[in-house]
Every structure is written in structure tokens, then in C-alpha cells.
Design a protein around this motif. Structure first.
Motif, PDB file in Angstrom:
ATOM      1  N   LEU A 100       0.830  -1.204   0.000  1.00 43.70           N
ATOM      2  CA  LEU A 100       0.000   0.000   0.000  1.00 43.70           C
ATOM      3  C   LEU A 100       0.867   1.257   0.000  1.00 43.70           C
ATOM      4  CD1 LEU A 100      -2.826  -0.976   2.536  1.00 43.70           C
ATOM      5  CD2 LEU A 100      -2.892  -1.025   0.035  1.00 43.70           C
ATOM      6  N   GLN A 101       1.976   1.207   0.712  1.00 46.43           N
ATOM      7  CA  GLN A 101       2.897   2.348   0.751  1.00 46.43           C
ATOM      8  C   GLN A 101       3.506   2.579  -0.632  1.00 46.43           C
ATOM      9  OE1 GLN A 101       2.832   4.009   3.408  1.00 46.43           O
ATOM     10  NE2 GLN A 101       4.677   5.267   3.662  1.00 46.43           N
ATOM     11  N   GLY A 102       3.849   1.492  -1.331  1.00 51.62           N
ATOM     12  CA  GLY A 102       4.392   1.627  -2.675  1.00 51.62           C
ATOM     13  C   GLY A 102       3.369   2.194  -3.644  1.00 51.62           C
ATOM     14  N   GLN A 103       2.099   1.787  -3.519  1.00 49.37           N
ATOM     15  CA  GLN A 103       1.034   2.334  -4.351  1.00 49.37           C
ATOM     16  C   GLN A 103       0.813   3.813  -4.041  1.00 49.37           C
ATOM     17  OE1 GLN A 103      -2.552  -0.219  -4.761  1.00 49.37           O
ATOM     18  NE2 GLN A 103      -1.415  -1.725  -3.556  1.00 49.37           N
ATOM     19  N   LEU A 104       0.902   4.158  -2.769  1.00 52.63           N
ATOM     20  CA  LEU A 104       0.757   5.552  -2.360  1.00 52.63           C
ATOM     21  C   LEU A 104       1.844   6.410  -2.994  1.00 52.63           C
ATOM     22  CD1 LEU A 104      -0.869   7.477  -0.461  1.00 52.63           C
ATOM     23  CD2 LEU A 104       0.863   6.993   1.289  1.00 52.63           C
ATOM     24  N   ALA A 105       3.063   5.887  -3.044  1.00 54.75           N
ATOM     25  CA  ALA A 105       4.175   6.621  -3.640  1.00 54.75           C
ATOM     26  C   ALA A 105       3.920   6.905  -5.119  1.00 54.75           C
ATOM     27  CB  ALA A 105       5.477   5.840  -3.456  1.00 54.75           C
ATOM     28  N   VAL A 106       3.447   5.909  -5.860  1.00 54.43           N
ATOM     29  CA  VAL A 106       3.158   6.088  -7.280  1.00 54.43           C
ATOM     30  C   VAL A 106       2.042   7.107  -7.468  1.00 54.43           C
ATOM     31  CG1 VAL A 106       2.186   4.944  -9.315  1.00 54.43           C
ATOM     32  CG2 VAL A 106       3.995   3.827  -7.982  1.00 54.43           C
ATOM     33  N   GLY A 107       1.008   7.017  -6.629  1.00 55.47           N
ATOM     34  CA  GLY A 107      -0.083   7.985  -6.720  1.00 55.47           C
ATOM     35  C   GLY A 107       0.390   9.407  -6.485  1.00 55.47           C
ATOM     36  N   HIS A 108       1.308   9.583  -5.535  1.00 56.48           N
ATOM     37  CA  HIS A 108       1.813  10.929  -5.244  1.00 56.48           C
ATOM     38  C   HIS A 108       2.688  11.469  -6.376  1.00 56.48           C
ATOM     39  CE1 HIS A 108       0.393  12.381  -1.393  1.00 56.48           C
ATOM     40  NE2 HIS A 108       0.487  11.146  -0.900  1.00 56.48           N
ATOM     41  N   VAL A 109       3.358  10.607  -7.093  1.00 52.20           N
ATOM     42  CA  VAL A 109       4.131  11.087  -8.242  1.00 52.20           C
ATOM     43  C   VAL A 109       3.193  11.699  -9.282  1.00 52.20           C
ATOM     44  CG1 VAL A 109       5.527  10.365 -10.216  1.00 52.20           C
ATOM     45  CG2 VAL A 109       6.085   9.536  -7.923  1.00 52.20           C
ATOM     46  N   ILE A 110       2.051  11.064  -9.536  1.00 53.39           N
ATOM     47  CA  ILE A 110       1.066  11.621 -10.473  1.00 53.39           C
ATOM     48  C   ILE A 110       0.579  12.976  -9.974  1.00 53.39           C
ATOM     49  CG2 ILE A 110      -1.110  11.206 -11.674  1.00 53.39           C
ATOM     50  CD1 ILE A 110       1.043   9.106 -12.265  1.00 53.39           C
ATOM     51  N   ALA A 111       0.244  13.036  -8.679  1.00 54.70           N
ATOM     52  CA  ALA A 111      -0.247  14.294  -8.105  1.00 54.70           C
ATOM     53  C   ALA A 111       0.841  15.367  -8.120  1.00 54.70           C
ATOM     54  CB  ALA A 111      -0.741  14.048  -6.675  1.00 54.70           C
ATOM     55  N   ASN A 112       2.086  14.985  -7.820  1.00 48.70           N
ATOM     56  CA  ASN A 112       3.193  15.950  -7.851  1.00 48.70           C
ATOM     57  C   ASN A 112       3.368  16.535  -9.250  1.00 48.70           C
ATOM     58  OD1 ASN A 112       3.690  15.448  -5.153  1.00 48.70           O
ATOM     59  ND2 ASN A 112       5.438  14.085  -5.516  1.00 48.70           N
ATOM     60  N   ARG A 113       3.253  15.698 -10.254  1.00 51.43           N
ATOM     61  CA  ARG A 113       3.388  16.186 -11.624  1.00 51.43           C
ATOM     62  C   ARG A 113       2.281  17.187 -11.952  1.00 51.43           C
ATOM     63  NH1 ARG A 113       5.395  11.709 -16.078  1.00 51.43           N
ATOM     64  NH2 ARG A 113       7.378  11.176 -15.067  1.00 51.43           N
ATOM     65  N   ALA A 114       1.049  16.853 -11.583  1.00 47.69           N
ATOM     66  CA  ALA A 114      -0.078  17.729 -11.884  1.00 47.69           C
ATOM     67  C   ALA A 114       0.064  19.085 -11.198  1.00 47.69           C
ATOM     68  CB  ALA A 114      -1.384  17.060 -11.465  1.00 47.69           C
ATOM     69  N   ALA A 115       0.757  19.122 -10.065  1.00 51.03           N
ATOM     70  CA  ALA A 115       0.905  20.377  -9.317  1.00 51.03           C
ATOM     71  C   ALA A 115       2.210  21.106  -9.622  1.00 51.03           C
ATOM     72  CB  ALA A 115       0.824  20.081  -7.815  1.00 51.03           C
ATOM     73  N   SER A 116       3.080  20.516 -10.436  1.00 58.53           N
ATOM     74  CA  SER A 116       4.430  21.047 -10.610  1.00 58.53           C
ATOM     75  C   SER A 116       4.538  22.217 -11.584  1.00 58.53           C
ATOM     76  CB  SER A 116       5.364  19.926 -11.089  1.00 58.53           C
ATOM     77  OG  SER A 116       5.016  19.553 -12.433  1.00 58.53           O
ATOM     78  N   GLY A 117       3.620  22.314 -12.528  1.00 60.95           N
ATOM     79  CA  GLY A 117       3.745  23.323 -13.571  1.00 60.95           C
ATOM     80  C   GLY A 117       4.625  22.865 -14.725  1.00 60.95           C
ATOM     81  N   ARG A 118       5.251  21.722 -14.595  1.00 65.72           N
ATOM     82  CA  ARG A 118       6.115  21.168 -15.644  1.00 65.72           C
ATOM     83  C   ARG A 118       5.404  20.110 -16.480  1.00 65.72           C
ATOM     84  NH1 ARG A 118      11.252  19.155 -12.332  1.00 65.72           N
ATOM     85  NH2 ARG A 118      11.790  18.363 -14.430  1.00 65.72           N
ATOM     86  N   PHE A 119       4.251  19.678 -15.998  1.00 62.14           N
ATOM     87  CA  PHE A 119       3.462  18.653 -16.669  1.00 62.14           C
ATOM     88  C   PHE A 119       2.026  19.161 -16.787  1.00 62.14           C
ATOM     89  CE2 PHE A 119       7.006  16.498 -14.656  1.00 62.14           C
ATOM     90  CZ  PHE A 119       7.399  15.532 -15.588  1.00 62.14           C
ATOM     91  N   PRO A 120       1.166  18.439 -17.492  1.00 62.51           N
ATOM     92  CA  PRO A 120      -0.251  18.845 -17.530  1.00 62.51           C
ATOM     93  C   PRO A 120      -0.805  19.001 -16.117  1.00 62.51           C
ATOM     94  CG  PRO A 120       0.167  17.168 -19.168  1.00 62.51           C
ATOM     95  CD  PRO A 120       1.433  17.272 -18.372  1.00 62.51           C
ATOM     96  N   SER A 121      -1.790  19.854 -15.961  1.00 66.04           N
ATOM     97  CA  SER A 121      -2.269  20.224 -14.628  1.00 66.04           C
ATOM     98  C   SER A 121      -3.403  19.356 -14.097  1.00 66.04           C
ATOM     99  CB  SER A 121      -2.743  21.685 -14.644  1.00 66.04           C
ATOM    100  OG  SER A 121      -3.776  21.858 -15.603  1.00 66.04           O
TER     101      SER A 121
END
Length: 217
Positions: free
Chosen positions: A117-138
Motif C-alpha cells: 500500500l505504501q508503494g502504491q501511495l508513492a506512485v499515486g503521489h508522483v502523479i499528483a506531484n506532476r499535476a501540481a508542478s507546472g512542468r506537466f499537464p495540470s
């Protein structure tokens, strides 16, 4: 005292008329309201309600009861202090609830369904980090369907998902946890990851290794 036969019949008729009897439909009878008329018989005319009475009715306790959707949201709340596994158990569902969460849950499912579950959480946060970064689609869907980013994407769609499976229900729960920020990211602000079995030679800052993935920013 002498009472005429005619008077007797009149008295009997009056008493009979005062009793309640089922009405009979007569097709030839006149309608209660003439056709084409908007007039309302005085016997059923609406009675105005004073403003103060109307206000009391609107503010009655019954008018302030929570709606079904509000109750559903309350049932979906995670208790403070709940562990990750407890939160996942409460939020697990076959339906993500929105297209954005569907995209996020899909990425979690295909990239990390075999992880903890922790590993799945990490992958999910990478998607969210990208969406909030301004470097990827929002948006989550924009990130997931960005060209050449995720190998499970085929054009603009994902492969079929067995929605009754435990893996999918867990992915939906993790997506909700990430979206609501119910748990901090175990990999910080990581924006990239790859499987441990490969070495892409990225010139990026390595953040963490969790399960079968290595994370970077």
C-alpha cells in the motif's frame, strides 16, 4: 295532530339526503369548473399564509436535515489517526467517483498493483506531484495520458480493468487518499520513477527506493 301524506314524504326525503352515500358519475353532469375557465370555486380557494408562519415552516428542523449526498460524504470520511490500511479498507470501492480519480486510480493500478500500500501511495503521489508542478499537464488525466510517459497507455485509453478485483478497489482507495491529501508522500516531491530491474541512466536526483521502484525528482 294531523300530518298530511305529502309532508311525511318530504321529511323522509330530507333525512335521506343528509346521509353520506357514494357519488355516482353522470357523464351528462356539468363539470365543477367550466371548460376553458381558470376560476377556482370559492370552496377550494387558496388561503394566503402569513409571512411569519411561512418563515417558521421553512426554518423547521426537518428542512435542515442533511441530504443523501451529504450523508454519503460523511460515511466516506476517514477517522483521524486511522492507519493507511484502515483508510484503504474504508475507501475501497469499484467506482472512483470522477474521471480524474479514474485516471489516477488507473495509473496506480497498472504501475503498482503488486506493490505494498505504501508503494502504491508513492506512485499515486508522483502523479499528483506532476499535476501540481507546472512542468506537466495540470490534471491527473493530462499527466497519465501525456504522450510517451506510461507504457500501459494505449493511445487515449487504458486496458480493461477487472473492477471487482481487490487490486482495483485498493487503487481507488489510494487515489482518494492522494487526492484528499490524507497521507503525506513517502517519496517527497518525486516526479519520476522506474522499476528497479532497469537502469535508464537518468541525470536526476534520486529520492528513494520503495518496493520495486526507484523515485527521482
Amino acid at each position: 295532530m294531523f300530518v298530511s301524506l305529502r309532508t311525511t314524504f318530504l321529511v323522509i326525503a330530507a333525512l335521506t339526503a343528509s346521509s353520506v352515500a357514494p357519488a355516482k358519475v353522470n357523464p351528462a353532469a356539468e363539470p365543477l369548473i367550466a371548460e376553458g375557465s381558470n376560476a377556482i370555486p370559492a370552496a377550494v380557494a387558496a388561503i394566503p399564509i402569513p409571512a411569519e408562519v411561512a418563515s417558521d415552516l421553512l426554518n423547521a428542523p426537518e428542512a435542515n436535515l442533511p441530504t443523501a449526498s451529504a450523508n454519503a460524504e460523511a460515511d466516506d470520511d476517514v477517522a483521524p489517526g486511522a492507519s493507511l490500511s484502515e483508510a484503504v479498507a474504508q475507501l475501497a470501492s469499484t467506482e472512483a467517483g470522477s474521471r480524474e480519480l479514474e485516471c489516477l486510480a488507473g495509473a496506480i493500478y497498472f504501475e503498482s498493483k503488486s506493490e505494498s500500500l505504501q508503494g502504491q501511495l508513492a506512485v499515486g503521489h508522483v502523479i499528483a506531484n506532476r499535476a501540481a508542478s507546472g512542468r506537466f499537464p495540470s490534471s491527473y488525466c493530462g499527466v497519465v495520458y501525456q504522450r510517451s510517459q506510461f507504457s500501459f497507455v494505449r493511445g487515449k485509453s487504458m486496458p480493461p480493468i477487472p473492477r471487482a478485483s481487490r487490486d482495483w478497489k485498493e487503487a481507488v482507495a489510494i487515489a482518494k487518499i492522494v487526492d484528499r491529501e490524507l497521507r503525506p508522500s513517502p517519496v517527497g516531491k518525486a516526479l519520476f520513477f522506474h522499476a528497479r530491474r532497469v537502469s535508464p541512466g537518468w541525470r536526476l536526483t534520486r529520492v528513494a527506493t520503495l518496493g520495486n521502484h526507484v523515485f527521482y525528482r
